[in-house]
Design a protein around this motif. Structure first.
Motif, PDB file in Angstrom:
ATOM      1  N   ALA A   1       0.844  -1.193   0.000  1.00 23.22           N
ATOM      2  CA  ALA A   1       0.000   0.000   0.000  1.00 23.22           C
ATOM      3  C   ALA A   1       0.875   1.237   0.000  1.00 23.22           C
ATOM      4  O   ALA A   1       2.035   1.193   0.423  1.00 23.22           O
ATOM      5  CB  ALA A   1      -0.916   0.011   1.223  1.00 23.22           C
TER       6      ALA A   1
ATOM      7  N   THR B   1      -4.554   7.050  -2.028  1.00 24.97           N
ATOM      8  CA  THR B   1      -3.936   5.795  -1.612  1.00 24.97           C
ATOM      9  C   THR B   1      -3.920   4.796  -2.763  1.00 24.97           C
ATOM     10  O   THR B   1      -4.711   4.902  -3.708  1.00 24.97           O
ATOM     11  CB  THR B   1      -4.690   5.163  -0.424  1.00 24.97           C
ATOM     12  N   ASN B   2      -3.009   3.853  -2.680  1.00 28.81           N
ATOM     13  CA  ASN B   2      -2.917   2.757  -3.635  1.00 28.81           C
ATOM     14  C   ASN B   2      -2.769   1.456  -2.861  1.00 28.81           C
ATOM     15  O   ASN B   2      -2.108   1.436  -1.810  1.00 28.81           O
ATOM     16  CB  ASN B   2      -1.691   2.917  -4.547  1.00 28.81           C
ATOM     17  N   TYR B   3      -3.358   0.391  -3.386  1.00 24.16           N
ATOM     18  CA  TYR B   3      -3.263  -0.910  -2.728  1.00 24.16           C
ATOM     19  C   TYR B   3      -2.968  -2.006  -3.736  1.00 24.16           C
ATOM     20  O   TYR B   3      -3.398  -1.959  -4.895  1.00 24.16           O
ATOM     21  CB  TYR B   3      -4.581  -1.257  -2.023  1.00 24.16           C
TER      22      TYR B   3
ATOM     23  N   GLU C   1      -3.792  -5.570  -5.231  1.00 22.37           N
ATOM     24  CA  GLU C   1      -5.087  -6.228  -5.388  1.00 22.37           C
ATOM     25  C   GLU C   1      -5.339  -7.239  -4.270  1.00 22.37           C
ATOM     26  O   GLU C   1      -6.473  -7.403  -3.814  1.00 22.37           O
ATOM     27  CB  GLU C   1      -5.155  -6.914  -6.743  1.00 22.37           C
ATOM     28  N   SER C   2      -4.291  -7.875  -3.817  1.00 26.02           N
ATOM     29  CA  SER C   2      -4.435  -8.942  -2.824  1.00 26.02           C
ATOM     30  C   SER C   2      -4.876  -8.439  -1.452  1.00 26.02           C
ATOM     31  O   SER C   2      -5.340  -9.231  -0.617  1.00 26.02           O
ATOM     32  CB  SER C   2      -3.120  -9.710  -2.684  1.00 26.02           C
ATOM     33  N   VAL C   3      -4.751  -7.121  -1.206  1.00 29.19           N
ATOM     34  CA  VAL C   3      -5.102  -6.594   0.112  1.00 29.19           C
ATOM     35  C   VAL C   3      -6.252  -5.589   0.060  1.00 29.19           C
ATOM     36  O   VAL C   3      -6.715  -5.126   1.112  1.00 29.19           O
ATOM     37  CB  VAL C   3      -3.886  -5.950   0.807  1.00 29.19           C
ATOM     38  N   LYS C   4      -6.702  -5.251  -1.126  1.00 25.96           N
ATOM     39  CA  LYS C   4      -7.796  -4.282  -1.253  1.00 25.96           C
ATOM     40  C   LYS C   4      -9.023  -4.747  -0.482  1.00 25.96           C
ATOM     41  O   LYS C   4      -9.414  -5.903  -0.558  1.00 25.96           O
ATOM     42  CB  LYS C   4      -8.170  -4.093  -2.726  1.00 25.96           C
ATOM     43  N   GLY C   5      -9.602  -3.804   0.262  1.00 26.17           N
ATOM     44  CA  GLY C   5     -10.789  -4.119   1.043  1.00 26.17           C
ATOM     45  C   GLY C   5     -10.478  -4.702   2.406  1.00 26.17           C
ATOM     46  O   GLY C   5     -11.379  -4.812   3.249  1.00 26.17           O
ATOM     47  N   ARG C   6      -9.225  -5.091   2.633  1.00 24.71           N
ATOM     48  CA  ARG C   6      -8.839  -5.667   3.931  1.00 24.71           C
ATOM     49  C   ARG C   6      -7.851  -4.787   4.681  1.00 24.71           C
ATOM     50  O   ARG C   6      -7.873  -4.737   5.911  1.00 24.71           O
ATOM     51  CB  ARG C   6      -8.223  -7.058   3.737  1.00 24.71           C
TER      52      ARG C   6
ATOM     53  N   THR D   1      -5.868  -0.954   5.231  1.00 19.81           N
ATOM     54  CA  THR D   1      -6.022   0.486   5.067  1.00 19.81           C
ATOM     55  C   THR D   1      -4.752   1.191   5.514  1.00 19.81           C
ATOM     56  O   THR D   1      -4.294   0.987   6.642  1.00 19.81           O
ATOM     57  CB  THR D   1      -7.196   1.021   5.899  1.00 19.81           C
TER      58      THR D   1
ATOM     59  N   LYS E   1       3.906   2.027  -6.577  1.00 20.17           N
ATOM     60  CA  LYS E   1       3.992   0.584  -6.381  1.00 20.17           C
ATOM     61  C   LYS E   1       5.392   0.025  -6.623  1.00 20.17           C
ATOM     62  O   LYS E   1       5.646  -1.154  -6.389  1.00 20.17           O
ATOM     63  CB  LYS E   1       3.000  -0.115  -7.315  1.00 20.17           C
TER      64      LYS E   1
END
Length: 123
Positions: free
Chosen positions: A48, A57-59, A61-66, A68, A105
């Protein structure tokens, strides 16, 4: 800028942890900040990132939604709140700082790195 990551530990799958990255030497308000991780036997990967003001912010894909990412420039600290942890999140987590960043990233964009804090998620 010197970075000190903390907050790692052992947690069961589905649990939560909050990592902190305390900076010293300079104010992080001038820095783009990121979190990366390295799992055993794997390459370091982006997790992130957050811009200087905290509005973007950038995340991965494997951690998006989990996960912050957030920052408190007044405290010179960046955070990574992690929820719904999975065994595949097990890794050494690093925070990093970048003065000039065109690709949040990319680890090559970051100038300063902390020592890492271990996160272990048991199944």
């Amino acid at each position: 800028v010197q970075l000190q990551a903390s907050g790692g530990g052992l947690v069961q799958a589905g649990g939560s942890l909050r990592l902190s990255c305390a900076a010293s030497g300079r104010f992080i308000s001038s820095y783009y900040m990121g979190w990366f991780r390295r799992a055993p036997g794997k390459e370091r990967e982006f997790v992130a990132a957050i811009n200087r003001g905290g509005g973007s912010t950038n995340y991965a894909e494997s951690v998006k939604g989990r996960f912050t990412i957030s920052r408190d420039n007044a405290k010179n600290t960046v955070y990574l709140q992690m929820h719904s942890l999975k065994p595949e999140d097990t890794a050494l987590y690093y925070c990093a700082a970048s003065l000039f960043n065109t690709n949040p990233k990319a680890s090559r964009e970051y100038d300063d790195w902390g020592q890492g804090t271990q996160v272990t998620v048991s199944s």
